[in-house]
Design a protein around this motif. Structure first.
Motif, PDB file in Angstrom:
ATOM      1  N   ASP A   1       4.572  -1.389  -6.353  1.00  0.00           N
ATOM      2  CA  ASP A   1       4.879  -0.162  -5.612  1.00  0.00           C
ATOM      3  C   ASP A   1       3.839   0.145  -4.540  1.00  0.00           C
ATOM      4  O   ASP A   1       4.168   0.756  -3.524  1.00  0.00           O
ATOM      5  CB  ASP A   1       4.991   1.025  -6.563  1.00  0.00           C
ATOM      6  CG  ASP A   1       6.311   1.064  -7.315  1.00  0.00           C
ATOM      7  OD1 ASP A   1       7.237   0.311  -6.942  1.00  0.00           O
ATOM      8  OD2 ASP A   1       6.415   1.844  -8.265  1.00  0.00           O
ATOM      9  N   VAL A   2       2.596  -0.244  -4.745  1.00  0.00           N
ATOM     10  CA  VAL A   2       1.564  -0.024  -3.722  1.00  0.00           C
ATOM     11  C   VAL A   2       1.834  -0.931  -2.526  1.00  0.00           C
ATOM     12  O   VAL A   2       1.800  -0.482  -1.377  1.00  0.00           O
ATOM     13  CB  VAL A   2       0.143  -0.243  -4.298  1.00  0.00           C
ATOM     14  CG1 VAL A   2      -0.907  -0.253  -3.187  1.00  0.00           C
ATOM     15  CG2 VAL A   2      -0.185   0.830  -5.327  1.00  0.00           C
TER      16      VAL A   2
ATOM     17  N   ARG B   1       4.467   0.298  -0.508  1.00  0.00           N
ATOM     18  CA  ARG B   1       4.157   1.625   0.018  1.00  0.00           C
ATOM     19  C   ARG B   1       5.071   2.693  -0.584  1.00  0.00           C
ATOM     20  O   ARG B   1       5.359   3.704   0.035  1.00  0.00           O
ATOM     21  CB  ARG B   1       4.184   1.628   1.541  1.00  0.00           C
ATOM     22  CG  ARG B   1       3.165   0.715   2.156  1.00  0.00           C
ATOM     23  CD  ARG B   1       3.140   0.683   3.665  1.00  0.00           C
ATOM     24  NE  ARG B   1       4.271   1.209   4.366  1.00  0.00           N
ATOM     25  CZ  ARG B   1       5.364   0.517   4.699  1.00  0.00           C
ATOM     26  NH1 ARG B   1       5.480  -0.732   4.377  1.00  0.00           N
ATOM     27  NH2 ARG B   1       6.331   1.093   5.365  1.00  0.00           N
ATOM     28  N   ARG B   2       5.515   2.477  -1.819  1.00  0.00           N
ATOM     29  CA  ARG B   2       6.309   3.483  -2.536  1.00  0.00           C
ATOM     30  C   ARG B   2       5.394   4.518  -3.183  1.00  0.00           C
ATOM     31  O   ARG B   2       5.825   5.621  -3.470  1.00  0.00           O
ATOM     32  CB  ARG B   2       7.181   2.815  -3.595  1.00  0.00           C
ATOM     33  CG  ARG B   2       8.246   1.910  -2.994  1.00  0.00           C
ATOM     34  CD  ARG B   2       8.908   1.023  -4.037  1.00  0.00           C
ATOM     35  NE  ARG B   2       9.601   1.749  -5.064  1.00  0.00           N
ATOM     36  CZ  ARG B   2      10.899   2.032  -5.052  1.00  0.00           C
ATOM     37  NH1 ARG B   2      11.642   1.666  -4.030  1.00  0.00           N
ATOM     38  NH2 ARG B   2      11.445   2.674  -6.055  1.00  0.00           N
TER      39      ARG B   2
ATOM     40  N   PRO C   1       0.993   5.748  -3.096  1.00  0.00           N
ATOM     41  CA  PRO C   1      -0.257   5.495  -2.371  1.00  0.00           C
ATOM     42  C   PRO C   1      -1.197   4.618  -3.190  1.00  0.00           C
ATOM     43  O   PRO C   1      -1.182   4.629  -4.420  1.00  0.00           O
ATOM     44  CB  PRO C   1      -0.850   6.897  -2.185  1.00  0.00           C
ATOM     45  CG  PRO C   1      -0.222   7.729  -3.242  1.00  0.00           C
ATOM     46  CD  PRO C   1       1.127   7.128  -3.527  1.00  0.00           C
ATOM     47  N   GLY C   2      -1.995   3.848  -2.492  1.00  0.00           N
ATOM     48  CA  GLY C   2      -3.013   3.050  -3.157  1.00  0.00           C
ATOM     49  C   GLY C   2      -4.158   3.931  -3.604  1.00  0.00           C
ATOM     50  O   GLY C   2      -4.229   5.112  -3.290  1.00  0.00           O
TER      51      GLY C   2
ATOM     52  N   ARG D   1      -5.590  -0.299  -0.708  1.00  0.00           N
ATOM     53  CA  ARG D   1      -4.773   0.563   0.158  1.00  0.00           C
ATOM     54  C   ARG D   1      -3.927  -0.315   1.046  1.00  0.00           C
ATOM     55  O   ARG D   1      -4.370  -1.378   1.490  1.00  0.00           O
ATOM     56  CB  ARG D   1      -5.664   1.462   1.015  1.00  0.00           C
ATOM     57  CG  ARG D   1      -6.376   2.500   0.193  1.00  0.00           C
ATOM     58  CD  ARG D   1      -6.898   3.619   1.072  1.00  0.00           C
ATOM     59  NE  ARG D   1      -7.670   4.526   0.253  1.00  0.00           N
ATOM     60  CZ  ARG D   1      -8.899   4.906   0.508  1.00  0.00           C
ATOM     61  NH1 ARG D   1      -9.499   4.475   1.603  1.00  0.00           N
ATOM     62  NH2 ARG D   1      -9.528   5.724  -0.289  1.00  0.00           N
ATOM     63  N   VAL D   2      -2.732   0.149   1.332  1.00  0.00           N
ATOM     64  CA  VAL D   2      -1.802  -0.601   2.165  1.00  0.00           C
ATOM     65  C   VAL D   2      -1.305   0.322   3.267  1.00  0.00           C
ATOM     66  O   VAL D   2      -0.869   1.439   3.000  1.00  0.00           O
ATOM     67  CB  VAL D   2      -0.607  -1.131   1.341  1.00  0.00           C
ATOM     68  CG1 VAL D   2       0.357  -1.890   2.232  1.00  0.00           C
ATOM     69  CG2 VAL D   2      -1.097  -2.018   0.195  1.00  0.00           C
ATOM     70  N   ASP D   3      -1.387  -0.157   4.491  1.00  0.00           N
ATOM     71  CA  ASP D   3      -0.882   0.581   5.646  1.00  0.00           C
ATOM     72  C   ASP D   3      -0.031  -0.356   6.492  1.00  0.00           C
ATOM     73  O   ASP D   3      -0.114  -1.578   6.357  1.00  0.00           O
ATOM     74  CB  ASP D   3      -2.032   1.125   6.502  1.00  0.00           C
ATOM     75  CG  ASP D   3      -2.827   2.202   5.806  1.00  0.00           C
ATOM     76  OD1 ASP D   3      -2.212   3.175   5.338  1.00  0.00           O
ATOM     77  OD2 ASP D   3      -4.059   2.060   5.712  1.00  0.00           O
ATOM     78  N   VAL D   4       0.745   0.231   7.374  1.00  0.00           N
ATOM     79  CA  VAL D   4       1.533  -0.544   8.330  1.00  0.00           C
ATOM     80  C   VAL D   4       1.145  -0.094   9.725  1.00  0.00           C
ATOM     81  O   VAL D   4       0.984   1.102   9.982  1.00  0.00           O
ATOM     82  CB  VAL D   4       3.046  -0.338   8.085  1.00  0.00           C
ATOM     83  CG1 VAL D   4       3.860  -0.941   9.208  1.00  0.00           C
ATOM     84  CG2 VAL D   4       3.444  -0.925   6.754  1.00  0.00           C
TER      85      VAL D   4
ATOM     86  N   THR E   1       1.146  -5.580   8.247  1.00  0.00           N
ATOM     87  CA  THR E   1       0.802  -4.896   7.003  1.00  0.00           C
ATOM     88  C   THR E   1      -0.701  -5.085   6.843  1.00  0.00           C
ATOM     89  O   THR E   1      -1.208  -6.207   6.967  1.00  0.00           O
ATOM     90  CB  THR E   1       1.531  -5.500   5.792  1.00  0.00           C
ATOM     91  OG1 THR E   1       2.935  -5.292   5.959  1.00  0.00           O
ATOM     92  CG2 THR E   1       1.072  -4.856   4.492  1.00  0.00           C
TER      93      THR E   1
ATOM     94  N   ARG F   1       4.040  -8.225   8.908  1.00  0.00           N
ATOM     95  CA  ARG F   1       4.825  -7.344   8.047  1.00  0.00           C
ATOM     96  C   ARG F   1       6.120  -7.993   7.561  1.00  0.00           C
ATOM     97  O   ARG F   1       6.532  -7.810   6.410  1.00  0.00           O
ATOM     98  CB  ARG F   1       5.126  -6.038   8.785  1.00  0.00           C
ATOM     99  CG  ARG F   1       5.761  -4.997   7.902  1.00  0.00           C
ATOM    100  CD  ARG F   1       5.763  -3.674   8.607  1.00  0.00           C
ATOM    101  NE  ARG F   1       7.136  -3.248   8.834  1.00  0.00           N
ATOM    102  CZ  ARG F   1       7.498  -2.333   9.689  1.00  0.00           C
ATOM    103  NH1 ARG F   1       6.611  -1.738  10.445  1.00  0.00           N
ATOM    104  NH2 ARG F   1       8.747  -2.000   9.814  1.00  0.00           N
TER     105      ARG F   1
END
Length: 125
Positions: free
Chosen positions: A51-52, A55-56, A58-59, A64-67, A72, A89
Motif C-alpha cells: 500500500d505504501v 501510495r494508498r 502514507p509512508g 516514503r513514496v512520491d510521484v 516514482t 513510474r
C-alpha cells in the motif's frame, strides 16, 4: 505460492552521492501485504507495505513514496544511511498491476504465525 518480479533501472543518490543501478521488485503472494526491493549491486533488500508503494497509505519515516511527473521517487532511511531513488513510474505501475491481478487489494490473507516466522528469518540475515 507465486512470486512476481521485475528488474528496473534507477537513478538517485545514496548518502548524497549520485548512483545509478538496478533493483529487483518482488511480490510474494504468500506475504501479500509486502513488496521487496533488492538493490542488485550490493544485495540490500528493503521490504515494506504494498500500500505504501501504491501510495494508498502514507509512508513512515523510513520509507516514503512520491510521484513527480514520469517518476516514482523512493526515499529510504536507515541508521546506515539514506537513499533517494527515481524509477520510471510506468514500471512501478506495471509491477503493481501484476500484484493486483495476483492478489487484489482487500483480498489479502494473513497467516500470522507464518508471517512472524518469515519476519524473524529475514531479521536473522
Amino acid at each position: 505460492m507465486a512470486v512476481i518480479t521485475r528488474r528496473v533501472s534507477f537513478a538517485g543518490t545514496v548518502d548524497v552521492e549520485p548512483v545509478r543501478g538496478h533493483i529487483d521488485l518482488a511480490y510474494d503472494t504468500d506475504r501479500p501485504f509486502h513488496v521487496f526491493i533488492t538493490f542488485i549491486e550490493d544485495h540490500t533488500t528493503w521490504f515494506f507495505a504494498r500500500d505504501v508503494l501504491a501510495r494508498r497509505v502514507p509512508g513512515t519515516h523510513d520509507v516514503r513514496v512520491d510521484v513527480d511527473g514520469m517518476w516514482t521517487i523512493l526515499r529510504l532511511v536507515s541508521p546506515e544511511g539514506e537513499a533517494e531513488i527515481k524509477i520510471v513510474r510506468a514500471h512501478i505501475d506495471a509491477f503493481l498491476a501484476a500484484t493486483t491481478r495476483a492478489v487484489p487489494y482487500g483480498a489479502e490473507k494473513l497467516d500470522f504465525d507464518a508471517e512472524l516466522d518469515a519476519l524473524l528469518k529475514d531479521g536473522a540475515r
